[in-house]
Design a protein around this motif. Sequence first.
Motif, PDB file in Angstrom:
ATOM      1  N   SER A  30     157.695  39.358 -19.945  1.00  8.22           N
ATOM      2  CA  SER A  30     158.446  40.847 -19.681  1.00  8.22           C
ATOM      3  C   SER A  30     159.591  40.887 -20.609  1.00  8.22           C
ATOM      4  CB  SER A  30     159.076  40.752 -18.706  1.00  8.22           C
ATOM      5  OG  SER A  30     160.080  39.483 -18.112  1.00  8.22           O
ATOM      6  N   SER A  31     159.580  39.479 -21.871  1.00  6.62           N
ATOM      7  CA  SER A  31     161.053  39.422 -22.611  1.00  6.62           C
ATOM      8  C   SER A  31     160.499  39.457 -24.155  1.00  6.62           C
ATOM      9  CB  SER A  31     161.719  38.084 -22.504  1.00  6.62           C
ATOM     10  OG  SER A  31     162.396  37.657 -21.456  1.00  6.62           O
ATOM     11  N   TYR A  32     159.105  39.518 -24.200  1.00  9.94           N
ATOM     12  CA  TYR A  32     158.491  40.140 -25.743  1.00  9.94           C
ATOM     13  C   TYR A  32     158.262  41.496 -26.150  1.00  9.94           C
ATOM     14  CZ  TYR A  32     157.601  34.874 -26.370  1.00  9.94           C
ATOM     15  OH  TYR A  32     158.021  33.236 -26.452  1.00  9.94           O
ATOM     16  N   SER A  53     160.604  45.038 -25.005  1.00  8.34           N
ATOM     17  CA  SER A  53     160.940  44.694 -24.011  1.00  8.34           C
ATOM     18  C   SER A  53     162.464  45.543 -23.280  1.00  8.34           C
ATOM     19  CB  SER A  53     162.055  43.327 -24.024  1.00  8.34           C
ATOM     20  OG  SER A  53     163.049  43.919 -24.649  1.00  8.34           O
ATOM     21  N   ASP A  54     162.150  46.498 -23.712  1.00  4.12           N
ATOM     22  CA  ASP A  54     163.189  47.593 -22.226  1.00  4.12           C
ATOM     23  C   ASP A  54     161.926  48.040 -22.458  1.00  4.12           C
ATOM     24  OD1 ASP A  54     164.592  49.305 -25.335  1.00  4.12           O
ATOM     25  OD2 ASP A  54     162.403  49.074 -25.173  1.00  4.12           O
ATOM     26  N   GLY A  55     160.751  48.472 -22.754  1.00 10.62           N
ATOM     27  CA  GLY A  55     159.647  49.405 -22.141  1.00 10.62           C
ATOM     28  C   GLY A  55     159.402  50.598 -23.223  1.00 10.62           C
ATOM     29  N   SER A  56     160.135  50.356 -24.122  1.00  7.47           N
ATOM     30  CA  SER A  56     160.237  51.805 -25.044  1.00  7.47           C
ATOM     31  C   SER A  56     158.556  52.052 -26.096  1.00  7.47           C
ATOM     32  CB  SER A  56     161.626  52.037 -26.019  1.00  7.47           C
ATOM     33  OG  SER A  56     161.743  50.607 -26.652  1.00  7.47           O
ATOM     34  N   THR A  57     158.210  52.585 -25.955  1.00 10.03           N
ATOM     35  CA  THR A  57     157.033  52.863 -26.961  1.00 10.03           C
ATOM     36  C   THR A  57     156.970  53.738 -28.052  1.00 10.03           C
ATOM     37  OG1 THR A  57     156.369  54.560 -25.500  1.00 10.03           O
ATOM     38  CG2 THR A  57     155.663  52.439 -25.034  1.00 10.03           C
ATOM     39  N   VAL A  63     146.467  58.377 -33.186  1.00  6.08           N
ATOM     40  CA  VAL A  63     146.184  57.401 -31.740  1.00  6.08           C
ATOM     41  C   VAL A  63     146.869  58.649 -30.815  1.00  6.08           C
ATOM     42  CG1 VAL A  63     144.905  55.175 -32.264  1.00  6.08           C
ATOM     43  CG2 VAL A  63     147.488  55.664 -31.309  1.00  6.08           C
ATOM     44  N   LYS A  64     148.456  59.476 -31.469  1.00  2.00           N
ATOM     45  CA  LYS A  64     149.359  60.131 -30.495  1.00  2.00           C
ATOM     46  C   LYS A  64     148.947  60.826 -29.344  1.00  2.00           C
ATOM     47  CE  LYS A  64     153.322  59.184 -32.631  1.00  2.00           C
ATOM     48  NZ  LYS A  64     154.104  59.275 -33.762  1.00  2.00           N
ATOM     49  N   GLY A  65     148.824  61.530 -28.516  1.00  2.00           N
ATOM     50  CA  GLY A  65     148.639  62.163 -27.017  1.00  2.00           C
ATOM     51  C   GLY A  65     146.947  61.253 -26.356  1.00  2.00           C
ATOM     52  N   ARG A  66     146.640  60.558 -27.338  1.00  2.00           N
ATOM     53  CA  ARG A  66     145.216  60.136 -26.995  1.00  2.00           C
ATOM     54  C   ARG A  66     145.227  58.668 -26.503  1.00  2.00           C
ATOM     55  NH1 ARG A  66     141.398  59.007 -30.167  1.00  2.00           N
ATOM     56  NH2 ARG A  66     142.094  58.892 -31.736  1.00  2.00           N
ATOM     57  N   PHE A  67     145.838  58.341 -26.608  1.00  2.00           N
ATOM     58  CA  PHE A  67     146.388  55.983 -26.293  1.00  2.00           C
ATOM     59  C   PHE A  67     147.735  56.133 -25.380  1.00  2.00           C
ATOM     60  CE2 PHE A  67     143.126  53.964 -29.592  1.00  2.00           C
ATOM     61  CZ  PHE A  67     142.615  54.988 -29.563  1.00  2.00           C
ATOM     62  N   THR A  68     147.374  55.810 -24.433  1.00  2.00           N
ATOM     63  CA  THR A  68     148.846  54.990 -23.476  1.00  2.00           C
ATOM     64  C   THR A  68     148.701  53.746 -23.533  1.00  2.00           C
ATOM     65  OG1 THR A  68     148.906  57.459 -22.784  1.00  2.00           O
ATOM     66  CG2 THR A  68     150.204  55.961 -22.327  1.00  2.00           C
ATOM     67  N   LEU A  69     150.345  53.254 -23.135  1.00  5.91           N
ATOM     68  CA  LEU A  69     150.605  52.115 -23.556  1.00  5.91           C
ATOM     69  C   LEU A  69     151.464  51.724 -22.040  1.00  5.91           C
ATOM     70  CD1 LEU A  69     152.519  50.436 -26.377  1.00  5.91           C
ATOM     71  CD2 LEU A  69     150.104  49.524 -25.233  1.00  5.91           C
ATOM     72  N   SER A  70     151.199  51.213 -20.878  1.00  7.32           N
ATOM     73  CA  SER A  70     151.805  50.117 -20.338  1.00  7.32           C
ATOM     74  C   SER A  70     152.042  49.040 -19.589  1.00  7.32           C
ATOM     75  CB  SER A  70     151.218  51.059 -18.801  1.00  7.32           C
ATOM     76  OG  SER A  70     149.557  50.483 -18.538  1.00  7.32           O
ATOM     77  N   LYS A  71     152.529  48.627 -19.293  1.00 12.35           N
ATOM     78  CA  LYS A  71     152.903  47.275 -18.740  1.00 12.35           C
ATOM     79  C   LYS A  71     152.652  47.182 -17.043  1.00 12.35           C
ATOM     80  CE  LYS A  71     155.389  44.642 -20.972  1.00 12.35           C
ATOM     81  NZ  LYS A  71     156.918  44.272 -21.705  1.00 12.35           N
ATOM     82  N   ASP A  72     152.658  45.515 -16.725  1.00 13.88           N
ATOM     83  CA  ASP A  72     152.570  44.920 -15.876  1.00 13.88           C
ATOM     84  C   ASP A  72     152.930  44.246 -15.487  1.00 13.88           C
ATOM     85  OD1 ASP A  72     152.383  44.150 -12.862  1.00 13.88           O
ATOM     86  OD2 ASP A  72     150.267  45.461 -12.607  1.00 13.88           O
ATOM     87  N   ASN A  73     154.011  43.944 -15.119  1.00  7.45           N
ATOM     88  CA  ASN A  73     154.834  42.551 -15.562  1.00  7.45           C
ATOM     89  C   ASN A  73     154.484  41.942 -14.450  1.00  7.45           C
ATOM     90  OD1 ASN A  73     156.638  43.577 -17.498  1.00  7.45           O
ATOM     91  ND2 ASN A  73     157.551  44.463 -16.000  1.00  7.45           N
ATOM     92  N   ALA A  74     154.601  42.170 -12.918  1.00  5.10           N
ATOM     93  CA  ALA A  74     153.939  41.304 -11.830  1.00  5.10           C
ATOM     94  C   ALA A  74     152.827  40.749 -12.150  1.00  5.10           C
ATOM     95  CB  ALA A  74     153.444  42.155 -10.966  1.00  5.10           C
ATOM     96  N   LYS A  75     151.520  40.892 -13.131  1.00  2.55           N
ATOM     97  CA  LYS A  75     150.541  40.684 -13.135  1.00  2.55           C
ATOM     98  C   LYS A  75     150.546  40.380 -15.389  1.00  2.55           C
ATOM     99  CE  LYS A  75     147.657  43.535 -10.392  1.00  2.55           C
ATOM    100  NZ  LYS A  75     146.223  44.763 -10.607  1.00  2.55           N
ATOM    101  N   ASN A  76     151.187  40.032 -15.215  1.00  2.00           N
ATOM    102  CA  ASN A  76     151.488  39.016 -17.088  1.00  2.00           C
ATOM    103  C   ASN A  76     150.757  40.062 -17.951  1.00  2.00           C
ATOM    104  OD1 ASN A  76     153.722  38.213 -16.358  1.00  2.00           O
ATOM    105  ND2 ASN A  76     152.861  36.447 -16.844  1.00  2.00           N
ATOM    106  N   ALA A  96     148.714  41.328 -29.783  1.00  2.00           N
ATOM    107  CA  ALA A  96     149.958  40.735 -30.741  1.00  2.00           C
ATOM    108  C   ALA A  96     151.623  40.149 -29.660  1.00  2.00           C
ATOM    109  CB  ALA A  96     150.355  40.714 -31.910  1.00  2.00           C
ATOM    110  N   ALA A  97     151.538  39.548 -29.956  1.00  2.00           N
ATOM    111  CA  ALA A  97     153.278  38.789 -29.159  1.00  2.00           C
ATOM    112  C   ALA A  97     154.366  38.298 -29.764  1.00  2.00           C
ATOM    113  CB  ALA A  97     153.162  38.953 -27.782  1.00  2.00           C
ATOM    114  N   ASP A  98     155.512  38.630 -29.633  1.00  2.00           N
ATOM    115  CA  ASP A  98     155.999  38.323 -30.664  1.00  2.00           C
ATOM    116  C   ASP A  98     157.574  38.222 -29.796  1.00  2.00           C
ATOM    117  OD1 ASP A  98     158.615  37.298 -32.300  1.00  2.00           O
ATOM    118  OD2 ASP A  98     156.722  37.281 -33.899  1.00  2.00           O
ATOM    119  N   PHE A  99     158.414  37.206 -29.931  1.00  2.00           N
ATOM    120  CA  PHE A  99     159.803  37.333 -28.892  1.00  2.00           C
ATOM    121  C   PHE A  99     160.655  37.583 -29.903  1.00  2.00           C
ATOM    122  CE2 PHE A  99     162.275  36.060 -25.871  1.00  2.00           C
ATOM    123  CZ  PHE A  99     163.315  35.527 -26.218  1.00  2.00           C
ATOM    124  N   ASN A 100     161.151  37.970 -31.157  1.00  2.00           N
ATOM    125  CA  ASN A 100     161.720  38.212 -32.222  1.00  2.00           C
ATOM    126  C   ASN A 100     161.972  39.735 -32.157  1.00  2.00           C
ATOM    127  OD1 ASN A 100     163.443  35.745 -31.795  1.00  2.00           O
ATOM    128  ND2 ASN A 100     162.001  34.906 -32.895  1.00  2.00           N
TER     129      ASN A 100
END
Length: 125
Positions: A30-32, A53-57, A63-76, A96-100
């Motif tokens: 959730s921090s990445y 990490s704050d959920g902003s996308t 792809v705007k208007g056709r693709f949507t991101l979402s996260k399930d933190n409980a399932k990582n 891909a993921a990065d902490f910084n």
Amino acid sequence: QVQLVESGGGSVQAGGSLRLSCAAYGYPYSSYYMAWFRQIPGKEREGVAGIDSDGSTSYADSVKGRFTLSKDNAKNTLYLQKNSLKPEDTAMYYCAADFNIPPYCSGGICYGNYWGQGTQVTVSS
């Protein structure tokens, strides 16, 4: 050991939908910053969508208007819901993921601490 595992790719007709999943193991998910990229053979990898990490996308214009991101933190798990698919969406999709910093690609080089192995999406006309 940090690992990203993509799934959900496949073949679909134009106008159809797919949902890609990126399961994360071994780090405080959730921090990445996380993002989806895609690549066609012979072309540079390009960013599709990203989530902070704050959920902003953010999304690529293509792809705007056709693709949507979402996260399930409980399932990582990070999801990319892809609707109204077009043949030009055909590509290998990578998570891909990065902490910084948000992962990105520029000049043929991609930056991000962790990358998945990719999942193929094929859209037929």
